[in-house]
Write a protein that holds these residues in place. Structure first.
Motif: not given
Length: 358
Positions: A68-83
């Protein structure tokens, strides 16, 4: 009545299976110079080293952030807390020597709290502009689904336009600029679900899983040794912001063969129920397929994945490698599919099995 697609999906490790078609995807002339590939490889290695020193395991997350950094994009992260989402974001900012801001989303968070505002100075009788926390290289938008629709819209506009407007004055966001938004899938009370059209603006959606037993044991070892929390800044700056800008320009130059482009288009059209070999009964499980932004994302992430692995050309394996992250949030499933436990990954695998690789 025909049955919907079964609720299963392939082993993600199959994404890196070698292409056996014998087709060459290399450009007639090198797309990048050898020294450019070597510099790109050194940048990726340096960032990975800092990430590994701060985060235990989470290899998929590392690859997602790098691509994502190299492609110049944004990331949506989905997870339970603490990861380690916050740790990963701050580690990335440390690795590139960039600024990092964390925004905790709450229902009463206002757009001005993110983009900034004007403050009246009674002494001089003038307004001064105070930029908001979105003006940073790496921005962690924690629990984005807890903010109101108005605030979500303001943030996503900043992500798309790469600028903010405060008091009629335009302020460009720094380059590079990357947003990591998180959402918790287990707590829905008091949340505002992101609309599909807004989720489509994220280049990749990564779903984090619990660490393996050995990795969690290493977390405990680092904690008892006092090495779990590292300084915010890397000891000797791994890379510079100029290096990241170079990396993004290098991704632009990675060669994409016409056969790979046709492969991407066929894949996306198949998610819409058509394509060269339509998936039977797909429309019973998928209400809306991937948009043209999905095609662009598959190609862009494929270019980034190729460069990260030292190549100046894209193969079908690069398109397959991160297919879940690129497409899972771009498919709108039907109620029957949701009730039947059909996952987006199942649909994606069915599409990739149906479309022949070039």
């Amino acid at each position: 009545m025909s049955q919907p697609i079964q609720a299963r999906h392939d082993d993600p490790r199959r994404a890196s299976a070698p292409v056996r078609s014998g087709r060459s995807f290399t450009p007639a002339t090198p797309a990048l110079r050898v020294q450019d590939l070597e510099r790109s490889g050194a940048i990726v290695t340096a960032i990975s080293g800092v990430f590994g020193s701060r985060v235990v395991g989470q290899e998929n997350l590392r690859l997602t952030l790098l691509a994502s950094l190299a492609a110049g994009g944004h990331v949506l992260l989905e997870s339970v807390p603490g990861l380690a989402k916050t740790t990963a974001a701050s580690a990335l900012a440390s690795a590139i020597g960039g600024s990092f801001h964390r925004i905790q989303c709450t229902p009463d968070l206002m757009p001005n709290d993110i983009i900034g505002t004007q403050i009246f100075n009674y002494g001089s009788g003038t307004f001064t502009t105070q930029l908001g926390p979105v003006h940073a290289n790496i921005v962690l938008l924690d629990e984005i689904n807890r903010s109101s629709a108005k605030t979500q819209s303001a943030m996503l506009e900043a992500m798309q336009e790469r600028q903010t407007s405060i008091g009629g004055e335009i302020h460009r966001l720094p380059e590079p600029f990357m947003v990591l938004a998180t959402q918790n899938p287990i707590e829905e009370e008091g949340t505002y679900v992101l609309p599909e059209a807004q989720m489509d603006r994220f280049l990749i959606k990564e779903v984090l899983t619990y660490p393996r037993p050995g990795e969690e044991h290493e977390i405990l070892d680092r904690s008892t040794a006092g090495t779990l929390a590292a300084p915010q800044q890397a000891p000797s700056a791994a890379v510079t912001l100029d290096d990241i800008r170079f990396l993004q320009r290098a991704v632009d130059q990675v060669y994409v063969d016409e056969a790979v482009k046709r492969y991407i288009v066929d894949l996306v059209f198949t998610t819409r129920g058509s394509g060269p070999r339509p998936v039977p009964n797909l429309t019973q499980s998928v209400r809306v397929g991937a948009s043209p932004r999905g095609s662009l994302a598959l190609m862009r992430v494929g270019q980034a994945h190729a460069l990260i692995h030292g190549r100046d050309y894209v193969t079908p394996d690069d398109v397959r490698a991160m297919r879940y992250g690129v497409l899972r949030h771009r498919l709108v499933l039907t109620f029957d599919a949701l009730a039947g436990g059909v996952s987006p990954e199942t649909i994606i695998d069915a599409v990739f099995r149906a479309v022949p690789m070039p």
